[in-house]
Design a protein around this motif. Structure first.
Motif, PDB file in Angstrom:
ATOM      1  N   SER A  64     -46.593  13.208 -62.221  1.00 22.01           N
ATOM      2  CA  SER A  64     -46.090  13.061 -60.621  1.00 22.01           C
ATOM      3  C   SER A  64     -47.252  13.338 -59.748  1.00 22.01           C
ATOM      4  O   SER A  64     -47.741  14.494 -59.794  1.00 22.01           O
ATOM      5  CB  SER A  64     -44.915  13.659 -60.477  1.00 22.01           C
ATOM      6  OG  SER A  64     -44.530  13.901 -59.104  1.00 22.01           O
ATOM      7  N   PRO A  71     -40.242   7.130 -61.881  1.00 24.01           N
ATOM      8  CA  PRO A  71     -39.945   8.734 -61.938  1.00 24.01           C
ATOM      9  C   PRO A  71     -40.360   9.270 -60.567  1.00 24.01           C
ATOM     10  O   PRO A  71     -40.934   8.451 -59.516  1.00 24.01           O
ATOM     11  CB  PRO A  71     -40.998   9.073 -62.701  1.00 24.01           C
ATOM     12  CG  PRO A  71     -41.347   8.013 -63.617  1.00 24.01           C
ATOM     13  CD  PRO A  71     -41.063   6.606 -62.661  1.00 24.01           C
ATOM     14  N   ARG A  72     -39.673  10.525 -60.130  1.00 23.47           N
ATOM     15  CA  ARG A  72     -40.025  11.143 -58.989  1.00 23.47           C
ATOM     16  C   ARG A  72     -41.651  11.409 -58.648  1.00 23.47           C
ATOM     17  O   ARG A  72     -42.153  11.642 -59.607  1.00 23.47           O
ATOM     18  CB  ARG A  72     -39.479  12.374 -58.920  1.00 23.47           C
ATOM     19  CG  ARG A  72     -39.980  13.486 -59.735  1.00 23.47           C
ATOM     20  CD  ARG A  72     -39.112  14.744 -59.513  1.00 23.47           C
ATOM     21  NE  ARG A  72     -40.096  15.833 -60.201  1.00 23.47           N
ATOM     22  CZ  ARG A  72     -40.107  16.197 -61.590  1.00 23.47           C
ATOM     23  NH1 ARG A  72     -39.098  15.513 -62.352  1.00 23.47           N
ATOM     24  NH2 ARG A  72     -40.487  17.261 -61.849  1.00 23.47           N
ATOM     25  N   THR A 126     -34.893   6.619 -58.438  1.00 22.80           N
ATOM     26  CA  THR A 126     -35.184   6.913 -59.806  1.00 22.80           C
ATOM     27  C   THR A 126     -34.298   6.462 -60.964  1.00 22.80           C
ATOM     28  O   THR A 126     -34.693   6.626 -62.089  1.00 22.80           O
ATOM     29  CB  THR A 126     -35.263   8.598 -59.915  1.00 22.80           C
ATOM     30  OG1 THR A 126     -34.062   9.000 -59.625  1.00 22.80           O
ATOM     31  CG2 THR A 126     -36.178   8.996 -58.913  1.00 22.80           C
ATOM     32  N   ARG A 159     -44.497   3.583 -62.485  1.00 23.59           N
ATOM     33  CA  ARG A 159     -44.472   4.689 -63.786  1.00 23.59           C
ATOM     34  C   ARG A 159     -45.451   5.859 -63.380  1.00 23.59           C
ATOM     35  O   ARG A 159     -46.219   6.017 -62.421  1.00 23.59           O
ATOM     36  CB  ARG A 159     -45.176   3.733 -64.995  1.00 23.59           C
ATOM     37  CG  ARG A 159     -46.828   3.286 -64.467  1.00 23.59           C
ATOM     38  CD  ARG A 159     -47.227   2.291 -65.387  1.00 23.59           C
ATOM     39  NE  ARG A 159     -48.343   1.908 -65.270  1.00 23.59           N
ATOM     40  CZ  ARG A 159     -49.044   0.823 -65.688  1.00 23.59           C
ATOM     41  NH1 ARG A 159     -48.442   0.099 -66.700  1.00 23.59           N
ATOM     42  NH2 ARG A 159     -50.130   0.364 -65.434  1.00 23.59           N
ATOM     43  N   LEU A 160     -45.443   6.640 -64.296  1.00 26.99           N
ATOM     44  CA  LEU A 160     -46.224   8.078 -64.019  1.00 26.99           C
ATOM     45  C   LEU A 160     -47.631   7.611 -64.304  1.00 26.99           C
ATOM     46  O   LEU A 160     -48.112   6.753 -64.862  1.00 26.99           O
ATOM     47  CB  LEU A 160     -45.653   8.955 -65.412  1.00 26.99           C
ATOM     48  CG  LEU A 160     -44.142   9.481 -65.154  1.00 26.99           C
ATOM     49  CD1 LEU A 160     -44.171  10.283 -66.678  1.00 26.99           C
ATOM     50  CD2 LEU A 160     -43.818  10.370 -64.124  1.00 26.99           C
ATOM     51  N   CYS A 206     -43.830   9.350 -57.824  1.00 28.55           N
ATOM     52  CA  CYS A 206     -45.077   8.522 -58.202  1.00 28.55           C
ATOM     53  C   CYS A 206     -45.358   7.447 -57.132  1.00 28.55           C
ATOM     54  O   CYS A 206     -46.197   6.502 -57.400  1.00 28.55           O
ATOM     55  CB  CYS A 206     -44.362   7.548 -59.543  1.00 28.55           C
ATOM     56  SG  CYS A 206     -43.002   6.820 -59.246  1.00 28.55           S
TER      57      CYS A 206
END
Length: 291
Positions: free
Chosen positions: A214, A45-46, A158, A177-178, A48
């Motif tokens: 994030s 994800p963005r 992503t 990952r988050l 991270c």
């Protein structure tokens, strides 16, 4: 002009990357053993830590004591590739969102054959790699498959499924990952202490929830709160305790970037098989029914 928190406290080593131990530990082990691959794929994800980790990887590879999991931070390469450093001529970062065409890929391929000017490796970091066109990936395929010894590719994306399969199969894939709330809170508390600010404990869960896991987004929310805080720092203005989820004040005044809660009016809609409302109704606070 003050730097944003996510830039000011960007990690400079793998040990400083928060919440990605499943990625940083294998990379540190590989660097310590000297098992360097010619191509890596960092996905997740963005915000991270993919691009930051790619820069740390380049820093670890080109350190005068490297390849090493812990760059010395003193040599020319480490200083140039520091979070706010001027950059190195041997490390090229390409934003594929605006340079993902076949001509850009061919230009990159032509540059790749030149030996590094002053470092151990030439490193190409391709951010938003899923934006590279199919023709662009095909232009890079041969050199990614059989690169010169001095060349290393790091793709960050992503959406790894959109990376050409023939490219993806030739990389070492590390999925990010988050960041979990506990690790995120430690990061925020450390940054707040470094800033010399005062933040009430009840504020942290709100900021963490607004950031959605994030690190970049969460620090941006905190940065906004610190910028608008008074001399006493950021304080919770909720009239109810943090455990009282039914409080109107908690829902509408104290949740950053989160729409106010409302009772979904669709529960009272009549069920009709042939008719449908022209547009979904809104509640008294103005948010749509999907909230």
């Amino acid at each position: 002009m003050a730097l944003a928190l996510y830039r000011k406290y960007r990690p400079a080593t793998f040990a400083e990357v928060v919440g990605q131990e499943h990625v940083t530990e294998p990379l540190r082990t590989a660097l310590a053993a000297g098992r360097i691959n010619h191509a890596y794929l960092f996905s997740g994800p963005r915000g991270c830590g993919k691009t930051s980790s790619a820069r740390i990887m380049a820093r670890s590879l080109n350190c005068v004591e490297g390849p090493t999991p812990d760059p010395c931070g003193k040599c020319n390469s480490c200083l140039a590739l520091a979070p706010e450093g001027p950059g190195s001529v041997d490390v090229t970062e390409l934003d594929a969102a605006s340079h993902g065409g076949v001509d850009d890929a061919r230009e990159l391929r032509d540059k790749a054959f030149y030996a590094p000017a002053e470092s151990r490796y030439r490193v190409f970091i391709i951010d938003e790699a899923h934006m590279v066109t199919t023709q662009g990936f095909n232009a890079l395929l041969k050199i990614v498959e059989e690169p010169p010894e001095h060349l290393i590719f790091i793709f960050a994306t992503t959406e790894p499924d959109k990376v050409l399969t023939t490219i993806r199969s030739r990389t070492h894939h590390y999925p990010f990952r988050l960041i979990p709330p506990s690790s995120m809170r430690e990061l925020l508390e450390r940054n707040v202490a470094a800033e010399g600010a005062e933040v009430e404990p009840a504020v942290y869960p709100l900021v963490i929830r607004a950031g959605g896991g994030s690190a970049r987004d969460t620090q941006s929310v905190l940065d906004q709160l610190l910028a608008g805080a008074g001399p006493d720092g950021v304080r919770s203005r909720c009239s109810a305790s943090p455990t009282s989820r039914s409080s109107t004040t908690w829902s509408t005044r104290c949740r950053p970037r989160i729409p106010p809660s409302c009772s979904p009016p669709w529960r009272s809609w009549p069920r009709r098989a042939t008719t449908r409302a022209a547009s979904p109704p809104t509640c008294s606070t103005g948010c749509v029914t999907s909230c």
